[in-house]
Design a protein around this motif. Sequence first.
Motif, PDB file in Angstrom:
ATOM      1  N   ILE A 284      -4.710 -13.380   6.466  1.00  0.00           N
ATOM      2  CA  ILE A 284      -4.379 -11.907   6.319  1.00  0.00           C
ATOM      3  C   ILE A 284      -6.389 -12.001   6.919  1.00  0.00           C
ATOM      4  CG2 ILE A 284      -5.451  -9.825   5.676  1.00  0.00           C
ATOM      5  CD1 ILE A 284      -3.201 -11.324   2.692  1.00  0.00           C
ATOM      6  N   ARG A 285      -6.532 -11.565   8.084  1.00  0.00           N
ATOM      7  CA  ARG A 285      -8.083 -10.783   8.841  1.00  0.00           C
ATOM      8  C   ARG A 285      -8.537 -10.078   8.134  1.00  0.00           C
ATOM      9  NH1 ARG A 285      -5.338  -8.759  13.795  1.00  0.00           N
ATOM     10  NH2 ARG A 285      -4.552  -7.970  12.920  1.00  0.00           N
ATOM     11  N   ALA A 286      -9.865 -10.296   7.618  1.00  0.00           N
ATOM     12  CA  ALA A 286     -10.564  -9.543   6.408  1.00  0.00           C
ATOM     13  C   ALA A 286     -10.973  -7.882   7.006  1.00  0.00           C
ATOM     14  CB  ALA A 286     -12.504 -10.374   6.661  1.00  0.00           C
ATOM     15  N   ASP A 287     -10.671  -7.874   8.441  1.00  0.00           N
ATOM     16  CA  ASP A 287     -10.578  -6.364   9.161  1.00  0.00           C
ATOM     17  C   ASP A 287      -9.209  -5.714   8.437  1.00  0.00           C
ATOM     18  OD1 ASP A 287      -9.088  -7.753  10.249  1.00  0.00           O
ATOM     19  OD2 ASP A 287      -9.620  -6.138  12.169  1.00  0.00           O
ATOM     20  N   VAL A 288      -8.288  -6.062   8.372  1.00  0.00           N
ATOM     21  CA  VAL A 288      -7.167  -5.298   8.056  1.00  0.00           C
ATOM     22  C   VAL A 288      -7.642  -5.440   6.620  1.00  0.00           C
ATOM     23  CG1 VAL A 288      -4.611  -6.163   7.797  1.00  0.00           C
ATOM     24  CG2 VAL A 288      -5.536  -6.941  10.011  1.00  0.00           C
ATOM     25  N   ALA A 289      -7.610  -6.514   6.181  1.00  0.00           N
ATOM     26  CA  ALA A 289      -7.831  -5.965   4.414  1.00  0.00           C
ATOM     27  C   ALA A 289      -8.557  -5.126   3.973  1.00  0.00           C
ATOM     28  CB  ALA A 289      -7.774  -7.056   3.747  1.00  0.00           C
ATOM     29  N   LEU A 290      -9.392  -5.060   4.342  1.00  0.00           N
ATOM     30  CA  LEU A 290     -10.934  -4.078   3.848  1.00  0.00           C
ATOM     31  C   LEU A 290      -9.741  -2.609   4.587  1.00  0.00           C
ATOM     32  CD1 LEU A 290     -13.832  -5.513   4.700  1.00  0.00           C
ATOM     33  CD2 LEU A 290     -13.214  -4.669   2.121  1.00  0.00           C
ATOM     34  N   GLU A 291      -8.895  -2.220   5.788  1.00  0.00           N
ATOM     35  CA  GLU A 291      -8.520  -1.140   5.988  1.00  0.00           C
ATOM     36  C   GLU A 291      -7.318  -0.770   5.175  1.00  0.00           C
ATOM     37  OE1 GLU A 291      -5.796   0.656   9.276  1.00  0.00           O
ATOM     38  OE2 GLU A 291      -7.973  -0.692  10.429  1.00  0.00           O
ATOM     39  N   LEU A 292      -6.823  -1.707   4.770  1.00  0.00           N
ATOM     40  CA  LEU A 292      -5.637  -0.859   4.125  1.00  0.00           C
ATOM     41  C   LEU A 292      -6.376  -0.838   2.403  1.00  0.00           C
ATOM     42  CD1 LEU A 292      -2.943  -3.565   4.637  1.00  0.00           C
ATOM     43  CD2 LEU A 292      -3.416  -1.430   5.641  1.00  0.00           C
ATOM     44  N   ALA A 293      -7.287  -1.410   2.470  1.00  0.00           N
ATOM     45  CA  ALA A 293      -7.685  -1.237   0.732  1.00  0.00           C
ATOM     46  C   ALA A 293      -8.741  -0.279   0.751  1.00  0.00           C
ATOM     47  CB  ALA A 293      -8.687  -2.457   0.226  1.00  0.00           C
TER      48      ALA A 293
ATOM     49  N   VAL B  64       0.767  -1.359  -0.495  1.00  0.00           N
ATOM     50  CA  VAL B  64      -0.258  -0.251   0.050  1.00  0.00           C
ATOM     51  C   VAL B  64       0.717   1.215  -0.106  1.00  0.00           C
ATOM     52  CG1 VAL B  64      -1.491   1.575   1.852  1.00  0.00           C
ATOM     53  CG2 VAL B  64      -1.927  -0.847   0.644  1.00  0.00           C
ATOM     54  N   GLU B  65       2.306   1.320   0.890  1.00  0.00           N
ATOM     55  CA  GLU B  65       3.300   2.548   0.779  1.00  0.00           C
ATOM     56  C   GLU B  65       3.268   2.695  -0.896  1.00  0.00           C
ATOM     57  OE1 GLU B  65       5.065   1.952   3.657  1.00  0.00           O
ATOM     58  OE2 GLU B  65       3.854   2.208   5.752  1.00  0.00           O
ATOM     59  N   GLN B  66       4.009   2.080  -0.871  1.00  0.00           N
ATOM     60  CA  GLN B  66       4.819   1.650  -2.573  1.00  0.00           C
ATOM     61  C   GLN B  66       3.878   1.752  -3.667  1.00  0.00           C
ATOM     62  OE1 GLN B  66       8.032   1.795  -2.618  1.00  0.00           O
ATOM     63  NE2 GLN B  66       7.840   1.802  -0.412  1.00  0.00           N
ATOM     64  N   GLY B  67       2.178   1.840  -3.401  1.00  0.00           N
ATOM     65  CA  GLY B  67       1.471   1.840  -4.435  1.00  0.00           C
ATOM     66  C   GLY B  67       1.520   0.897  -5.092  1.00  0.00           C
ATOM     67  N   LYS B  68       1.386  -0.623  -4.578  1.00  0.00           N
ATOM     68  CA  LYS B  68       1.643  -1.474  -5.696  1.00  0.00           C
ATOM     69  C   LYS B  68       0.294  -2.088  -5.991  1.00  0.00           C
ATOM     70  CE  LYS B  68       6.632  -1.498  -6.449  1.00  0.00           C
ATOM     71  NZ  LYS B  68       6.829  -1.428  -7.904  1.00  0.00           N
ATOM     72  N   GLU B  69      -0.774  -2.159  -6.200  1.00  0.00           N
ATOM     73  CA  GLU B  69      -1.813  -2.503  -6.783  1.00  0.00           C
ATOM     74  C   GLU B  69      -1.751  -3.821  -7.194  1.00  0.00           C
ATOM     75  OE1 GLU B  69      -1.405   1.068  -7.842  1.00  0.00           O
ATOM     76  OE2 GLU B  69      -2.043   2.258  -6.388  1.00  0.00           O
ATOM     77  N   LYS B  70      -1.233  -4.244  -7.748  1.00  0.00           N
ATOM     78  CA  LYS B  70      -1.352  -5.913  -8.432  1.00  0.00           C
ATOM     79  C   LYS B  70      -0.686  -6.414  -7.715  1.00  0.00           C
ATOM     80  CE  LYS B  70      -1.649  -3.910 -13.346  1.00  0.00           C
ATOM     81  NZ  LYS B  70      -0.904  -3.989 -14.292  1.00  0.00           N
ATOM     82  N   CYS B  71       0.599  -6.518  -6.411  1.00  0.00           N
ATOM     83  CA  CYS B  71       1.140  -6.924  -5.695  1.00  0.00           C
ATOM     84  C   CYS B  71       0.317  -6.782  -5.054  1.00  0.00           C
ATOM     85  CB  CYS B  71       2.170  -6.169  -4.920  1.00  0.00           C
ATOM     86  SG  CYS B  71       3.649  -6.315  -6.481  1.00  0.00           S
ATOM     87  N   PHE B  72      -0.532  -5.791  -4.306  1.00  0.00           N
ATOM     88  CA  PHE B  72      -1.236  -5.763  -3.314  1.00  0.00           C
ATOM     89  C   PHE B  72      -2.478  -6.616  -2.983  1.00  0.00           C
ATOM     90  CE2 PHE B  72      -5.894  -4.545  -0.911  1.00  0.00           C
ATOM     91  CZ  PHE B  72      -5.159  -4.176  -0.025  1.00  0.00           C
TER      92      PHE B  72
END
Length: 49
Positions: free
Chosen positions: A40-49, A21-29
Amino acid sequence: METCSQSGNRDLAEELLGYFVEQGKEKCFAACLFTGYNLIRADVALELA
């Protein structure tokens, strides 16, 4: 990503997501979410997305 997934370390997988996320690499994310879906917990994935 594969090594992180195989390690079974949830914290490491979530830190890797944050890095992408910090690097702006959406495809890698997205690839990291797919590869480490069981760690990966769902809440963490949603928060970072």
